[in-house]
Design a protein around this motif. Sequence first.
Motif, PDB file in Angstrom:
ATOM      1  N   ARG A 207       0.814  -1.214   0.000  1.00  0.00           N
ATOM      2  CA  ARG A 207       0.000   0.000   0.000  1.00  0.00           C
ATOM      3  C   ARG A 207       0.848   1.266   0.000  1.00  0.00           C
ATOM      4  NH1 ARG A 207      -3.493  -3.020   3.522  1.00  0.00           N
ATOM      5  NH2 ARG A 207      -2.764  -1.925   5.375  1.00  0.00           N
ATOM      6  N   ILE A 208       2.106   1.168   0.389  1.00  0.00           N
ATOM      7  CA  ILE A 208       3.001   2.325   0.323  1.00  0.00           C
ATOM      8  C   ILE A 208       3.137   2.797  -1.124  1.00  0.00           C
ATOM      9  CG2 ILE A 208       5.397   3.087   0.639  1.00  0.00           C
ATOM     10  CD1 ILE A 208       5.552   1.182   3.021  1.00  0.00           C
ATOM     11  N   ALA A 209       3.165   1.844  -2.045  1.00  0.00           N
ATOM     12  CA  ALA A 209       3.406   2.170  -3.444  1.00  0.00           C
ATOM     13  C   ALA A 209       2.146   2.196  -4.294  1.00  0.00           C
ATOM     14  CB  ALA A 209       4.397   1.167  -4.048  1.00  0.00           C
ATOM     15  N   VAL A 210       1.089   1.520  -3.852  1.00  0.00           N
ATOM     16  CA  VAL A 210      -0.109   1.361  -4.683  1.00  0.00           C
ATOM     17  C   VAL A 210      -1.294   2.031  -4.001  1.00  0.00           C
ATOM     18  CG1 VAL A 210      -1.641  -0.274  -5.807  1.00  0.00           C
ATOM     19  CG2 VAL A 210       0.779  -0.821  -5.559  1.00  0.00           C
ATOM     20  N   PRO A 211      -1.888   3.057  -4.619  1.00  0.00           N
ATOM     21  CA  PRO A 211      -3.037   3.727  -4.000  1.00  0.00           C
ATOM     22  C   PRO A 211      -4.272   2.837  -4.012  1.00  0.00           C
ATOM     23  CG  PRO A 211      -2.704   4.536  -6.228  1.00  0.00           C
ATOM     24  CD  PRO A 211      -1.534   3.635  -5.927  1.00  0.00           C
ATOM     25  N   THR A 212      -5.206   3.157  -3.128  1.00  0.00           N
ATOM     26  CA  THR A 212      -6.477   2.445  -3.102  1.00  0.00           C
ATOM     27  C   THR A 212      -7.267   2.727  -4.375  1.00  0.00           C
ATOM     28  OG1 THR A 212      -6.581   2.530  -0.693  1.00  0.00           O
ATOM     29  CG2 THR A 212      -8.654   2.162  -1.861  1.00  0.00           C
ATOM     30  N   LEU A 213      -7.818   1.678  -4.969  1.00  0.00           N
ATOM     31  CA  LEU A 213      -8.652   1.820  -6.158  1.00  0.00           C
ATOM     32  C   LEU A 213     -10.109   1.970  -5.731  1.00  0.00           C
ATOM     33  CD1 LEU A 213      -6.059   0.055  -6.905  1.00  0.00           C
ATOM     34  CD2 LEU A 213      -7.412  -0.801  -8.799  1.00  0.00           C
ATOM     35  N   ALA A 214     -10.868   2.763  -6.459  1.00  0.00           N
ATOM     36  CA  ALA A 214     -12.300   2.929  -6.187  1.00  0.00           C
ATOM     37  C   ALA A 214     -13.080   2.657  -7.464  1.00  0.00           C
ATOM     38  CB  ALA A 214     -12.592   4.333  -5.676  1.00  0.00           C
ATOM     39  N   ILE A 215     -14.125   1.845  -7.345  1.00  0.00           N
ATOM     40  CA  ILE A 215     -14.972   1.502  -8.483  1.00  0.00           C
ATOM     41  C   ILE A 215     -16.402   1.886  -8.130  1.00  0.00           C
ATOM     42  CG2 ILE A 215     -15.709  -0.304 -10.064  1.00  0.00           C
ATOM     43  CD1 ILE A 215     -13.298  -1.949  -9.046  1.00  0.00           C
ATOM     44  N   THR A 216     -17.009   2.758  -8.933  1.00  0.00           N
ATOM     45  CA  THR A 216     -18.366   3.237  -8.676  1.00  0.00           C
ATOM     46  C   THR A 216     -19.332   2.653  -9.697  1.00  0.00           C
ATOM     47  OG1 THR A 216     -17.497   5.320  -7.808  1.00  0.00           O
ATOM     48  CG2 THR A 216     -19.816   5.279  -8.432  1.00  0.00           C
ATOM     49  N   PHE A 217     -20.423   2.068  -9.185  1.00  0.00           N
ATOM     50  CA  PHE A 217     -21.465   1.502 -10.027  1.00  0.00           C
ATOM     51  C   PHE A 217     -22.783   2.238  -9.787  1.00  0.00           C
ATOM     52  CE2 PHE A 217     -18.537  -2.026  -9.743  1.00  0.00           C
ATOM     53  CZ  PHE A 217     -18.679  -2.737 -10.921  1.00  0.00           C
ATOM     54  N   ASP A 218     -23.656   2.225 -10.772  1.00  0.00           N
ATOM     55  CA  ASP A 218     -25.045   2.582 -10.558  1.00  0.00           C
ATOM     56  C   ASP A 218     -25.633   1.488  -9.663  1.00  0.00           C
ATOM     57  OD1 ASP A 218     -27.981   2.377 -11.044  1.00  0.00           O
ATOM     58  OD2 ASP A 218     -27.624   4.051 -12.409  1.00  0.00           O
ATOM     59  N   SER A 219     -26.181   1.868  -8.527  1.00  0.00           N
ATOM     60  CA  SER A 219     -26.619   0.854  -7.564  1.00  0.00           C
ATOM     61  C   SER A 219     -27.901   0.147  -7.978  1.00  0.00           C
ATOM     62  CB  SER A 219     -26.800   1.480  -6.170  1.00  0.00           C
ATOM     63  OG  SER A 219     -27.704   2.556  -6.226  1.00  0.00           O
ATOM     64  N   VAL A 220     -28.614   0.686  -8.973  1.00  0.00           N
ATOM     65  CA  VAL A 220     -29.836   0.033  -9.447  1.00  0.00           C
ATOM     66  C   VAL A 220     -29.535  -0.882 -10.629  1.00  0.00           C
ATOM     67  CG1 VAL A 220     -32.138   0.389 -10.413  1.00  0.00           C
ATOM     68  CG2 VAL A 220     -31.270   1.935  -8.637  1.00  0.00           C
TER      69      VAL A 220
END
Length: 258
Positions: A207-220
């Motif tokens: 995690r020092i070198a790799v940022p957190t990934l975020a994935i956003t979906f339409d919840s419906v």
Amino acid sequence: MKHVLLIGSLLLGCAHPTAAPLPAATEAELTERIEALDVDAVPIYTGRVQPRGDDADALFSYRRAIFDDGDVQVSSHLTVDADGEPKVLHVAHTRSDGRLLRFEEWHGQTGLVGSLAVDASHTATIEVTVGGERTERTEAGDVPVHAGPSLFGFVLQHWDALVKGEVRPLRFAVLAKARTYRFDVRLASIDEARAVFEMRASSPFVRIAVPTLAITFDSVTRTPIRYEGPVPPLRETPRGLRSLDARVDYTLTGANYR
């Protein structure tokens, strides 16, 4: 001492990549594959790629297209620059149950050509060639292996469990390093409009070198809206290639995501 060495190897792994062309024969093969996509594959979405946290113009765009080969889905992600020039092609072969069978990459900025094959026990066999130098590696593991074209499918496959608060591990293929890295996928937030899932490296040292990934979906509809994290294409600067932590916004071109 082991942790110090690991951190050192990660920092070295973040060294700036070297620009190199694909071999002529490989370039011709890549051109044929790209042309075949327009004939055989069904378009699913386009993605607009820009630096994360920056409202600058798009640096790249990419499109997802698929075709079915029996009970195997072949998914391609083709990235082009602002002038429409191909830069990266990723192709994933997945079973109907979501298991990744094979992943291939052609990277026109670094000259990398690589593949990964995964068996039923999650053992990954990796082959990468860059500048005529070939690397082969076999990794055994106890969790599924995935790559870019199969990542959203993994989230959708485990949607109900993730929404309940469960965590699902996976190993993500990084052919530039000829290895996989273990991540944990979890729900970050959900409301009537959107569901956001986070993907974090399991090791605190990674995690020092790799940022957190975020994935956003339409919840419906459960279709992808946005991805935030590292992307395969590299930013081209006067000082050479630089890795890109990006925001990708999606526009569906097909009837449904798959």
